[in-house]
Design a protein around this motif. Structure first.
Motif, PDB file in Angstrom:
ATOM      1  N   ASP A 189      13.170 -12.663   0.930  1.00 45.54           N
ATOM      2  CA  ASP A 189      11.793 -13.029   0.609  1.00 45.54           C
ATOM      3  C   ASP A 189      11.431 -12.420  -0.746  1.00 45.54           C
ATOM      4  N   PRO A 190      10.790 -13.171  -1.646  1.00 47.90           N
ATOM      5  CA  PRO A 190      10.489 -12.640  -2.977  1.00 47.90           C
ATOM      6  C   PRO A 190       9.320 -11.659  -3.030  1.00 47.90           C
ATOM      7  N   ALA A 191       8.414 -11.710  -2.056  1.00 47.71           N
ATOM      8  CA  ALA A 191       7.274 -10.789  -2.050  1.00 47.71           C
ATOM      9  C   ALA A 191       6.806 -10.619  -0.612  1.00 47.71           C
ATOM     10  N   THR A 192       6.789  -9.390  -0.122  1.00 50.05           N
ATOM     11  CA  THR A 192       6.468  -9.146   1.278  1.00 50.05           C
ATOM     12  C   THR A 192       5.423  -8.038   1.376  1.00 50.05           C
ATOM     13  N   GLY A 193       4.165  -8.432   1.464  1.00 51.37           N
ATOM     14  CA  GLY A 193       3.079  -7.453   1.521  1.00 51.37           C
ATOM     15  C   GLY A 193       3.159  -6.537   2.725  1.00 51.37           C
ATOM     16  N   SER A 194       3.534  -7.083   3.888  1.00 49.92           N
ATOM     17  CA  SER A 194       3.604  -6.240   5.082  1.00 49.92           C
ATOM     18  C   SER A 194       4.710  -5.184   4.948  1.00 49.92           C
ATOM     19  N   ALA A 195       5.831  -5.538   4.331  1.00 46.98           N
ATOM     20  CA  ALA A 195       6.900  -4.560   4.116  1.00 46.98           C
ATOM     21  C   ALA A 195       6.474  -3.519   3.087  1.00 46.98           C
ATOM     22  N   ALA A 196       5.753  -3.954   2.055  1.00 47.33           N
ATOM     23  CA  ALA A 196       5.249  -3.013   1.049  1.00 47.33           C
ATOM     24  C   ALA A 196       4.288  -2.012   1.687  1.00 47.33           C
ATOM     25  N   ALA A 197       3.455  -2.485   2.621  1.00 48.68           N
ATOM     26  CA  ALA A 197       2.533  -1.579   3.319  1.00 48.68           C
ATOM     27  C   ALA A 197       3.312  -0.579   4.174  1.00 48.68           C
ATOM     28  N   LEU A 240       1.124  -4.330  -5.756  1.00 51.54           N
ATOM     29  CA  LEU A 240       0.455  -3.063  -6.042  1.00 51.54           C
ATOM     30  C   LEU A 240      -0.030  -2.462  -4.732  1.00 51.54           C
ATOM     31  N   ALA A 241       0.221  -1.180  -4.556  1.00 50.97           N
ATOM     32  CA  ALA A 241      -0.173  -0.494  -3.326  1.00 50.97           C
ATOM     33  C   ALA A 241      -0.915   0.784  -3.669  1.00 50.97           C
ATOM     34  N   GLU A 242      -1.967   1.028  -2.908  1.00 48.02           N
ATOM     35  CA  GLU A 242      -2.696   2.283  -3.013  1.00 48.02           C
ATOM     36  C   GLU A 242      -2.800   2.858  -1.615  1.00 48.02           C
TER      37      GLU A 242
END
Length: 135
Positions: free
Chosen positions: A65-73, A105-107
């Motif tokens: 997958d090219p972008a995975t927000g849940s994995a980044a979280a 981007l993650a904060e």
């Protein structure tokens, strides 16, 4: 969503990673979690840490997958647990190896009692469709 978070020691190792369907069936599938998020912790840009990542899963065969927000979280929550109380920022670069680069981007703000994770990024429409229902 749960992920296997696997830190690699170099960008070269991340680039060389190739999922093997037989090894996946033997080692990953029995865990019940068929998502692996490979990452390399990188350098710092201002107050933002840069991470390079790849997300592999078996949804529809072994795929990336090219972008995975849940994995980044999940990843930034894990990284923040190692840091302690404070506010932390990460830029996760994903999809590079598959020719579809993304920047997530993650904060993370961590207190003694709480952990708040914010994920942001931009999206590009890659497909569109219409569903016509009878009546």
């Amino acid at each position: 969503m749960p992920y296997h978070l696997v830190e690699l020691d170099s960008l070269e190792a991340l680039e060389r990673a190739r999922p093997s369907p037989s090894a996946w069936t033997e080692w990953v599938s029995p865990s019940g979690q068929d998502q692996i998020y490979l990452y390399v912790a990188g350098n710092q840009a201002d107050a933002t840490e840069i991470v390079r990542a790849r997300m592999l899963s078996t949804q529809g065969g072994v795929r990336e997958d090219p972008a995975t927000g849940s994995a980044a979280a999940a990843l930034t929550g894990h990284l923040a647990q190692k840091k302690g109380v404070g506010r932390w920022h990460w830029r996760i670069e994903q999809g590079i190896e598959m020719g579809r680069p993304s920047r997530i981007l993650a904060e993370v703000e961590r207190t003694e009692d709480d952990l708040a994770i914010r994920i942001a990024g931009q999206a590009v429409i890659v497909g569109r469709g219409t569903l016509h229902l009878p009546g």
